[in-house]
Design a protein around this motif. Structure first.
Motif, mmCIF file in Angstrom:
data_model
loop_
_atom_site.group_PDB
_atom_site.id
_atom_site.type_symbol
_atom_site.label_atom_id
_atom_site.label_comp_id
_atom_site.label_asym_id
_atom_site.label_seq_id
_atom_site.Cartn_x
_atom_site.Cartn_y
_atom_site.Cartn_z
ATOM 1 N N ALA A 76 33.806 15.199 -3.104
ATOM 2 C CA ALA A 76 33.255 13.897 -3.484
ATOM 3 C C ALA A 76 31.763 13.804 -3.171
ATOM 4 C CB ALA A 76 34.010 12.785 -2.763
ATOM 5 N N LEU A 77 31.345 14.348 -2.019
ATOM 6 C CA LEU A 77 29.934 14.312 -1.622
ATOM 7 C C LEU A 77 29.064 15.008 -2.663
ATOM 8 C CD1 LEU A 77 27.538 14.077 0.417
ATOM 9 C CD2 LEU A 77 28.300 16.282 1.332
ATOM 10 N N TRP A 78 29.423 16.221 -3.038
ATOM 11 C CA TRP A 78 28.577 16.990 -3.942
ATOM 12 C C TRP A 78 28.711 16.528 -5.378
ATOM 13 C CZ3 TRP A 78 24.613 19.189 -2.007
ATOM 14 C CH2 TRP A 78 24.642 19.661 -0.692
ATOM 15 N N THR A 79 29.861 15.985 -5.739
ATOM 16 C CA THR A 79 29.981 15.391 -7.070
ATOM 17 C C THR A 79 29.039 14.203 -7.201
ATOM 18 O OG1 THR A 79 32.299 16.082 -7.217
ATOM 19 C CG2 THR A 79 31.574 14.379 -8.739
ATOM 20 N N ASP A 80 28.911 13.433 -6.135
ATOM 21 C CA ASP A 80 27.982 12.303 -6.138
ATOM 22 C C ASP A 80 26.538 12.791 -6.251
ATOM 23 O OD1 ASP A 80 27.501 9.349 -5.694
ATOM 24 O OD2 ASP A 80 26.406 10.150 -3.974
ATOM 25 N N VAL A 81 26.207 13.881 -5.563
ATOM 26 C CA VAL A 81 24.857 14.449 -5.672
ATOM 27 C C VAL A 81 24.577 14.876 -7.109
ATOM 28 C CG1 VAL A 81 23.386 16.378 -4.978
ATOM 29 C CG2 VAL A 81 24.714 15.152 -3.262
ATOM 30 N N VAL A 82 25.535 15.584 -7.722
ATOM 31 C CA VAL A 82 25.375 16.003 -9.116
ATOM 32 C C VAL A 82 25.209 14.784 -10.019
ATOM 33 C CG1 VAL A 82 26.580 17.069 -11.077
ATOM 34 C CG2 VAL A 82 26.561 18.207 -8.845
ATOM 35 N N ASP A 83 26.021 13.757 -9.794
ATOM 36 C CA ASP A 83 25.974 12.565 -10.648
ATOM 37 C C ASP A 83 24.661 11.803 -10.518
ATOM 38 O OD1 ASP A 83 28.470 13.129 -11.633
ATOM 39 O OD2 ASP A 83 29.533 11.699 -10.353
ATOM 40 N N ASN A 84 23.939 12.008 -9.410
ATOM 41 C CA ASN A 84 22.671 11.317 -9.207
ATOM 42 C C ASN A 84 21.459 12.178 -9.542
ATOM 43 O OD1 ASN A 84 22.977 8.464 -7.933
ATOM 44 N ND2 ASN A 84 24.557 9.692 -6.940
ATOM 45 N N ALA A 85 21.705 13.396 -10.031
ATOM 46 C CA ALA A 85 20.601 14.249 -10.444
ATOM 47 C C ALA A 85 19.991 13.730 -11.744
ATOM 48 C CB ALA A 85 21.095 15.684 -10.632
ATOM 49 N N GLN A 86 18.727 14.089 -11.980
ATOM 50 C CA GLN A 86 18.107 13.757 -13.259
ATOM 51 C C GLN A 86 18.918 14.431 -14.370
ATOM 52 O OE1 GLN A 86 15.476 11.738 -13.916
ATOM 53 N NE2 GLN A 86 15.396 11.197 -11.733
ATOM 54 N N PRO A 87 19.413 13.676 -15.350
ATOM 55 C CA PRO A 87 20.347 14.248 -16.331
ATOM 56 C C PRO A 87 19.833 15.480 -17.049
ATOM 57 C CG PRO A 87 20.325 11.853 -16.499
ATOM 58 C CD PRO A 87 19.208 12.225 -15.568
ATOM 59 N N HIS A 88 18.541 15.541 -17.311
ATOM 60 C CA HIS A 88 18.027 16.655 -18.103
ATOM 61 C C HIS A 88 17.375 17.749 -17.258
ATOM 62 C CE1 HIS A 88 19.178 14.540 -21.648
ATOM 63 N NE2 HIS A 88 18.409 13.511 -21.349
ATOM 64 N N SER A 89 17.525 17.664 -15.924
ATOM 65 C CA SER A 89 17.158 18.801 -15.088
ATOM 66 C C SER A 89 18.321 19.794 -15.067
ATOM 67 C CB SER A 89 16.799 18.349 -13.674
ATOM 68 O OG SER A 89 17.888 17.666 -13.075
ATOM 69 N N GLU A 90 18.072 20.989 -14.554
ATOM 70 C CA GLU A 90 19.047 22.065 -14.691
ATOM 71 C C GLU A 90 19.281 22.784 -13.370
ATOM 72 O OE1 GLU A 90 17.899 23.410 -19.266
ATOM 73 O OE2 GLU A 90 16.965 24.406 -17.539
ATOM 74 N N PRO A 91 20.535 23.103 -13.046
ATOM 75 C CA PRO A 91 20.804 23.975 -11.901
ATOM 76 C C PRO A 91 20.148 25.337 -12.094
ATOM 77 C CG PRO A 91 22.819 22.881 -12.618
ATOM 78 C CD PRO A 91 21.777 22.616 -13.671
ATOM 79 N N SER A 92 19.905 26.025 -10.990
ATOM 80 C CA SER A 92 19.125 27.259 -11.050
ATOM 81 C C SER A 92 19.789 28.336 -11.899
ATOM 82 C CB SER A 92 18.883 27.796 -9.638
ATOM 83 O OG SER A 92 20.111 28.069 -8.980
ATOM 84 N N MET A 93 21.126 28.414 -11.905
ATOM 85 C CA MET A 93 21.776 29.454 -12.693
ATOM 86 C C MET A 93 21.643 29.197 -14.193
ATOM 87 S SD MET A 93 25.135 30.773 -10.603
ATOM 88 C CE MET A 93 25.632 31.892 -11.916
ATOM 89 N N ARG A 94 21.583 27.949 -14.599
ATOM 90 C CA ARG A 94 21.319 27.641 -16.005
ATOM 91 C C ARG A 94 19.913 28.123 -16.376
ATOM 92 N NH1 ARG A 94 21.637 27.776 -21.229
ATOM 93 N NH2 ARG A 94 20.892 25.918 -22.324
ATOM 94 N N GLN A 95 18.951 27.925 -15.473
ATOM 95 C CA GLN A 95 17.602 28.433 -15.710
ATOM 96 C C GLN A 95 17.600 29.965 -15.789
ATOM 97 O OE1 GLN A 95 14.596 26.584 -13.102
ATOM 98 N NE2 GLN A 95 16.094 24.979 -12.677
ATOM 99 N N ASP A 96 18.389 30.608 -14.910
ATOM 100 C CA ASP A 96 18.491 32.068 -14.964
ATOM 101 C C ASP A 96 19.042 32.522 -16.312
ATOM 102 O OD1 ASP A 96 17.570 32.321 -12.359
ATOM 103 O OD2 ASP A 96 19.583 32.391 -11.494
ATOM 104 N N GLY A 97 20.073 31.838 -16.787
ATOM 105 C CA GLY A 97 20.676 32.216 -18.056
ATOM 106 C C GLY A 97 19.707 32.082 -19.214
ATOM 107 N N LYS A 98 18.961 30.995 -19.244
ATOM 108 C CA LYS A 98 17.995 30.789 -20.325
ATOM 109 C C LYS A 98 16.881 31.836 -20.298
ATOM 110 C CE LYS A 98 16.668 26.512 -21.124
ATOM 111 N NZ LYS A 98 16.216 25.128 -20.842
ATOM 112 N N ALA A 99 16.498 32.259 -19.090
ATOM 113 C CA ALA A 99 15.418 33.237 -18.949
ATOM 114 C C ALA A 99 15.932 34.679 -18.974
ATOM 115 C CB ALA A 99 14.667 32.988 -17.646
#
Length: 309
Positions: free
Chosen positions: A245-268
């Motif tokens: 629940a703690l980390w789901t709340d953190v994810v839910d409060n992130a800027q919607p169009h920012s990206e986790p680091s692994m998504r950035q790795d995949g794109k690059a």
């Protein structure tokens, strides 16, 4: 132990750039050495680094040119680069050098202990920010201010002399940190988050908005987190649904169009930290005979994605 005067930082990813900038602003560039090999150092000096839109004024230093141990050595490389970073900086570690790793996962401290012994290693977990690194430009957005929440500690039975010296120094310079009751549990809790959100974002090729909305990406994230919970419990780590629940709340409060680091790795088309995430969970799950089908699937899918680069 003597007072802390010099801090070496190796690795200028998003977090390394942030901490190099913040500590340089507090102490001055003479005391903060941004360490690398000669070729990388020359590139830093030529091309520079940018943090939140401003060019960084950092002390880029060829590690081989430094003859005396530093008082604090902070590792901020990717996990795959940690063994080389240890060798690059081995001569900079003396009997009173405090060692910190801000890498993801639960394994980097063990590598530092193997290389240098346990006494100087302060265990660390950093979280609650969204970072974007594009080339030599880093943009950092706190999810829950302030950015770069640094949790520090040592496991039970380890000397806390270096921890006490480090926190006393941070108190003097006004550098914020937290001292969780059990640093190992705190690090496992962050691993639970990364295994879920980072891997789901990479596989489903989405930003945080895709994890915040009902659908396969969010369902996979939550299922992967719960597998970490089960494996952590088997390892004696008291994770619970409260961590999910703690980390789901953190994810839910992130800027919607920012990206986790692994998504950035995949794109690059960079190699990701999959071994540090589902790789770790799969190995420990096998030890305990616990099925982790979601992490098995994520691991296989990410391997397929990376093999196509």
């Amino acid at each position: 132990m003597k007072d802390i005067k010099t801090i070496g930082i190796i690795g200028l990813g998003a977090l390394g750039t942030m901490y190099a900038t913040l500590l340089t602003q507090s102490l001055g560039k003479e005391r903060i050495l941004v360490l690398a090999d000669r070729e990388r150092t020359e590139r830093y000096r030529r091309d520079g680094m940018w943090y939140n839109g401003e060019r960084c004024d950092l002390n880029y230093t060829d590690a081989a040119s430094v003859k005396e141990p530093v008082d604090v050595l902070l590792f901020a490389v990717k996990y795959t680069g940690l063994p080389d970073a240890i060798e690059t900086c081995r001569h900079l570690v003396g009997p009173e050098t405090t060692l910190i790793s801000i890498l993801n996962g639960i394994s980097s401290e063990e590598l530092l202990v193997d290389a240098f012994g346990p006494d100087g290693v302060v265990w660390c977990m950093v979280g609650k920010m969204a970072a974007l690194k594009e080339g030599n430009r880093v943009t950092m957005t706190p999810i829950v201010p302030p950015a770069g929440e640094m949790n520090l500690g040592v496991p039970a039975g380890h000397s806390d002399a270096h921890l006490r010296r480090l926190t006393a120094f941070f108190d003097v310079i006004g550098f914020r940190y937290l001292l969780p009751e059990d640093i190992r549990t705190t690090m496992w809790s962050k691993l639970l988050c990364n295994v879920g959100c980072n891997q789901a974002a990479m596989v489903y090729q989405c930003d945080y908005s895709g994890l915040q909305s009902p659908g396969p990406a969010r369902e996979t994230m939550l299922a992967a987190m719960r597998e970490v919970l089960a494996v952590g419990n088997a390892e004696g780590v008291p994770l619970s649904e409260a961590d999910v629940a703690l980390w789901t709340d953190v994810v839910d409060n992130a800027q919607p169009h920012s990206e986790p680091s692994m998504r950035q790795d995949g794109k690059a088309h960079r190699k990701s930290e999959v071994e540090l995430f589902s790789g770790t969970i799969r190995r420990l799950a096998q030890k305990h005979g616990i099925p982790v089908p979601v992490n098995d699937w994520l691991y296989q899918r990410i391997q397929e994605m990376e093999s196509a680069y």
